[in-house]
Motif scaffolding. Sequence first.
Motif, short mmCIF file in Angstrom:
data_model
loop_
_atom_site.label_atom_id
_atom_site.label_comp_id
_atom_site.label_asym_id
_atom_site.label_seq_id
_atom_site.Cartn_x
_atom_site.Cartn_y
_atom_site.Cartn_z
N ASN A 70 6.64 -38.42 100.94
CA ASN A 70 7.67 -38.42 99.63
C ASN A 70 7.40 -38.30 98.54
N ASN A 71 6.44 -39.07 98.29
CA ASN A 71 6.85 -39.65 96.71
C ASN A 71 5.28 -38.90 96.57
N PHE A 72 4.73 -38.58 97.50
CA PHE A 72 3.17 -38.04 97.34
C PHE A 72 3.74 -36.73 97.18
N TYR A 73 4.27 -35.51 97.49
CA TYR A 73 4.71 -34.43 97.60
C TYR A 73 5.26 -34.34 96.33
N GLN A 74 5.60 -35.06 95.62
CA GLN A 74 6.65 -35.55 94.74
C GLN A 74 5.52 -34.56 93.52
N ALA A 75 4.96 -36.02 93.64
CA ALA A 75 3.75 -36.55 92.34
C ALA A 75 2.98 -35.62 92.51
N SER A 76 2.76 -34.52 93.29
CA SER A 76 1.61 -33.19 94.00
C SER A 76 2.39 -32.43 93.06
N GLY A 77 3.76 -32.23 92.70
CA GLY A 77 4.13 -30.93 92.49
C GLY A 77 5.01 -30.23 93.83
N GLN A 78 4.29 -31.05 95.59
CA GLN A 78 5.17 -29.88 96.62
C GLN A 78 6.63 -30.62 96.73
N TRP A 79 7.46 -29.73 96.07
CA TRP A 79 8.76 -30.11 96.46
C TRP A 79 9.14 -29.42 97.65
N LYS A 80 9.16 -27.96 97.98
CA LYS A 80 9.53 -27.75 98.87
C LYS A 80 8.93 -28.83 100.42
N LEU A 81 7.72 -29.17 100.31
CA LEU A 81 7.69 -30.07 101.25
C LEU A 81 8.53 -31.62 100.68
N ALA A 82 8.14 -32.38 100.30
CA ALA A 82 9.17 -33.28 99.46
C ALA A 82 10.46 -33.35 100.37
#
Length: 353
Positions: A70-82
């Motif tokens: 979840n943190n990884f997706y947020q940090a990489s701007g992948q909000w839908k996946l987060a």
Amino acid sequence: MARMCVKTRRLDVARVCLGNMGNGRAAKALREVETEPEPEAQVAMLAIQLGMLEDAEKLFNCCQRYDLLNNFYQASGQWKLALETAESHDRIHLRTTYYNHAKYLESVGNKTLALTYYEKSDTHRVEVPRMLQDDTSSLEIYVNKMKDKNIYKWWAQYLESQSDMDSALRFYERAQDYLSLVRVHCYMGNIQKASEIANDTGDRAASYHLARHYEGHEDIKQAVHFYTRAQAYNNAIRLCKENSLDDQLMNLALLSNAEDMMEAACYYEEKETHMDRAVALYHKAGYVSKALELAFATQQFSALQLIAEDLNEYSDPALLARCSDFFITHSQYEKAVELLVAAKKYHQAWSCV
């Protein structure tokens, strides 16, 4: 070689490679994740530092570290996946994810959607007014739509800061913030209305504020009344003593704690008036010996009979004997015998020790 370490999961070799590369940031990140129990999670963090994002994603999924994913997706701007990860596998961080997404949306100017996610994160009572504070028309629409007491209060405070007191009062009323209602009415000179609110609601904070107002304007009777409503008995007692309101003082002292009762008893004793009240208050406060001494000194015989009911084998034997003599003198032999038996038990207890 460092990238190969991700494939082979050789963190020991990776540390050497990072050292030779002079990649201090990656080496530091690797040290920080050594506390993670899953080796895959540690390797995934190395992969992120090396830009191997697909590998990192697979590794987090492999070890089911959905919080790190979840943190990884947020940090990489992948909000839908987060958001999908949080909603499906990392619900403990769901509200935090909603909040972080709202902050991101606000930063890119999408306030409408940001508002939705602030609500989902349950931080809207603070964050939405803050976000819309420069757009008062939108904020007012939002306040009226939400019908939330906390938001009503925030809006009322804003209106008050803009000196729109009438509107502020309306929203304080919707928020049921009786302290603020009383405070503003006092400020505006509507003391009668403030008194009605404090009396009708029984709100202690509102009553206390009003009591202080009345005391400041030397309306002692009303000050005592509202201090009493606020259960601030020590303040009410202080005013009664300062203004010789002896009758009210007794009632207030009985409602209060032992310390206030004792101080009120001292007040009556020092004035040498209403000595029966002093005796009663000393007794009620637990100062039985003092109550008895004063009752004897002032010939308060009915009070003596009442106090004697609380005496037992643990009471001062001298007091027991003195009370016993009093009851013998007044032909109350049964009570005198009870006290003498109590005194005997006291002596027996001490002789055993």
